[in-house]
Design an enzyme around this catalytic site. Structure first.
Site, PDB file in Angstrom:
ATOM      1  N   HIS A   1     -40.167  35.347  85.620  1.00  0.00           N
ATOM      2  CA  HIS A   1     -40.059  36.798  85.483  1.00  0.00           C
ATOM      3  C   HIS A   1     -40.141  37.453  86.860  1.00  0.00           C
ATOM      4  O   HIS A   1     -41.006  37.100  87.654  1.00  0.00           O
ATOM      5  CB  HIS A   1     -41.214  37.348  84.618  1.00  0.00           C
TER       6      HIS A   1
ATOM      7  N   GLU B   1     -43.424  31.222  84.005  1.00  0.00           N
ATOM      8  CA  GLU B   1     -43.844  31.105  82.597  1.00  0.00           C
ATOM      9  C   GLU B   1     -44.023  29.624  82.238  1.00  0.00           C
ATOM     10  O   GLU B   1     -43.137  28.808  82.464  1.00  0.00           O
ATOM     11  CB  GLU B   1     -42.804  31.745  81.679  1.00  0.00           C
TER      12      GLU B   1
ATOM     13  N   CYS C   1     -36.159  37.006  76.759  1.00  0.00           N
ATOM     14  CA  CYS C   1     -36.637  36.072  77.783  1.00  0.00           C
ATOM     15  C   CYS C   1     -37.289  34.870  77.114  1.00  0.00           C
ATOM     16  O   CYS C   1     -36.919  33.715  77.350  1.00  0.00           O
ATOM     17  CB  CYS C   1     -37.651  36.767  78.688  1.00  0.00           C
TER      18      CYS C   1
END
Length: 210
Positions: free
Chosen positions: A168, A85, A149
């Site tokens: 992830h 991410e 998250c």
């Protein structure tokens, strides 16, 4: 204390919803077995899926360890690859956590920027790990999903001025085992540390010039 050792903190999440054992925590425990080499002290934590716990835990990890890097790992039911991410987002938190709580403000840090990018170039990490022939597919994403998250990532990025990462992982067996995910985390975090060290060397050499 050996000053050449760097502290790295890696977190996985606890159970929530249908994930009675969270694959992110399984992956982090596998990483702990593998380690990150003799010059890195690796500290791992299981984070409960609760906004208020994250609010207190994340700053305490930074205070306690002064880590070179903090990496948060979470599960995404939609993911089929290990996903890096790029950024965390401040607004849009409407989902209730494990204690049926949601921040009134629906944001992480009131008055904080909408989006904070990691200082780590995730595209570069992805390319390098993919080229290493790990056998685990890695991809990059700009949306960590506006739940715990994303909330954890933004909070960490805010506190660390971008010295955090979020990864992830897919559910176990879809297609990777816990061991596969642990190996992938090890390879990815090693590349992240290399990039950070290169960036630091650059900054240091520029300071010496002036």
């Amino acid at each position: 204390m050996d000053n050449s050792k760097r502290n790295v903190v890696v977190t996985g999440f606890g159970p929530f919803g249908e994930h009675t054992i969270n694959p992110s925590w399984v992956a982090v425990q596998e990483l702990k077995k593998l380690g990150l080499g003799s010059n890195v002290d690796l500290h791992v934590y299981e984070v409960p899926v609760e906004y208020q716990t994250v609010q207190s835990l994340v700053p305490s990890l930074w205070k306690q360890y002064h880590p070179q890097l903090v990496v948060h790992v979470g599960v995404s039911g939609m993911a089929t690859t290990v996903t890096l991410e790029k950024c965390g987002r401040n607004h849009g938190y409407k989902g209730l956590d494990n204690s049926s709580f949601c921040p009134d403000s629906q944001c992480c840090i009131v008055g904080g920027p909408d989006c904070i990018n990691s200082v780590i170039d995730m595209e570069s990490v992805c390319k390098r790990v993919t080229a290493s022939g790990l056998g685990v597919a890695v991809s990059v994403s700009k949306d960590a999903g506006r739940y715990l998250c994303d909330y954890t990532y933004y909070t960490s990025l805010y506190l660390s001025h971008g010295r955090s990462a979020f990864i992830h992982v897919p559910p176990l067996g879809k297609p990777y085992s816990g061991e596969d995910l642990g190996r992938a985390l090890q390879a990815i975090i090693r590349e992240m540390l290399k990039l950070l060290e290169q960036a630091e060397e650059k900054i240091n050499s520029q300071q010496h010039i002036h």
